[in-house]
Design an enzyme around this catalytic site. Structure first.
Site, PDB file in Angstrom:
ATOM      1  N   GLU A  45      27.810  42.226  77.085  1.00  0.00           N
ATOM      2  CA  GLU A  45      29.092  42.921  77.188  1.00  0.00           C
ATOM      3  C   GLU A  45      28.954  44.251  76.460  1.00  0.00           C
ATOM      4  OE1 GLU A  45      32.103  40.270  75.714  1.00  0.00           O
ATOM      5  OE2 GLU A  45      31.308  38.613  76.912  1.00  0.00           O
ATOM      6  N   ASP A  56      40.432  44.144  68.071  1.00  0.00           N
ATOM      7  CA  ASP A  56      39.151  44.083  67.367  1.00  0.00           C
ATOM      8  C   ASP A  56      39.329  44.086  65.861  1.00  0.00           C
ATOM      9  OD1 ASP A  56      37.586  44.103  69.723  1.00  0.00           O
ATOM     10  OD2 ASP A  56      37.958  46.244  69.933  1.00  0.00           O
TER      11      ASP A  56
END
Length: 258
Positions: A45, A56
């Protein structure tokens, strides 16, 4: 898309690794990809850095900030990937937020993905309903899989709808927290995995968020088709740079325990 579909039919206990394009250096993307493949990652990814990555944790946020300062952009990324199919054979996914894609132009973005050999997309802030209404045809006609995320809070009915719309795998977020390494699975996480597994879904599942070592990788593989490692690998890059042998060793230890 076809590469991903074939992979899930052929193998189990898959390992996917996330890294941020342009980190630690602007020209790290290809060296990291090649080393990940040699180390044994089943697919990768590639993170598209963004200035406001809400899902995140601090490790990936910092890598995104560094990559942007290095000059990484979608234009630069596609330029770096233009010949990647010649040297990297494992499936590649792009992961990031929708705003940069929208600014780039969704149709142009998908065309570029197809041209360089991207198999799928993970866009956490692209709502399922918007995707189905506006973009599903564009993705499927170009052979690009849109990968949906579910969390412990996702209702069963919605999971079933996402299952019907999925073309490769579902990303099972292991907890409602942001990304980052954690120690072991909690009883609530196991309950969540078992609940989803009991639903009779047609789509394979990968578990992400909190996988940091061989033990946690093997643990989640008991409940899914494989595991996704992100923050732990970004930390490795922070400490060791994009050294080829270092990355190969990291992946082999993660996957094999030695």
């Amino acid at each position: 898309m076809e590469k991903l579909q074939a992979l899930f039919k052929q193998k189990k206990d898959l390992l996917s690794v996330y890294f941020t394009a342009g980190f630690p250096n602007i020209d790290s993307t290809l060296p990291v990809l090649k080393a990940l493949e040699e180390g044994g990652a089943d697919f990768v990814e590639i993170g598209m850095p963004y200035s406001d990555p809400l899902a995140d944790g601090p490790v990936i946020q910092n890598s995104s900030t560094v990559a942007l300062k290095n000059g990484m952009s979608l234009k630069v990324l596609f330029e770096q990937l233009k010949d990647v199919k010649k040297s990297v054979k494992i499936p590649m996914i792009l992961m990031g937020y929708f705003n940069p894609v929208l600014k780039f132009g969704v149709e142009e973005f998908i065309e570029q993905c197809k041209e360089v050999g991207i198999s799928g997309m993970i866009i956490p802030d692209l709502p399922y309903e918007t995707y189905i209404e506006k973009y599903e045809k564009l993705f499927t006609e170009n052979g690009i899989s849109n990968i949906f995320l579910i969390t412990p809070q996702t209702p069963d009915d919605r999971i079933k709808n996402l299952d019907k719309a999925s073309t490769s795998f579902i990303y099972m977020v292991s907890s409602a927290a942001v990304t980052g390494a954690r120690d072991g699975l909690s009883p609530k996480q196991v309950e969540y995995f078992e609940r989803v597994n009991s639903m009779g879904l047609n789509t394979p599942r990968m578990v992400g968020f909190g996988i940091s070592n061989h033990e946690s990788y093997k643990e989640v593989c008991q409940y899914a088709h494989g595991a996704i490692v992100g923050s732990a690998f970004i930390k490795h890059l922070e400490s060791n740079g994009d050294d080829h042998e270092g990355i190969v060793g990291f992946i082999k230890k993660l996957k094999n325990g030695q």
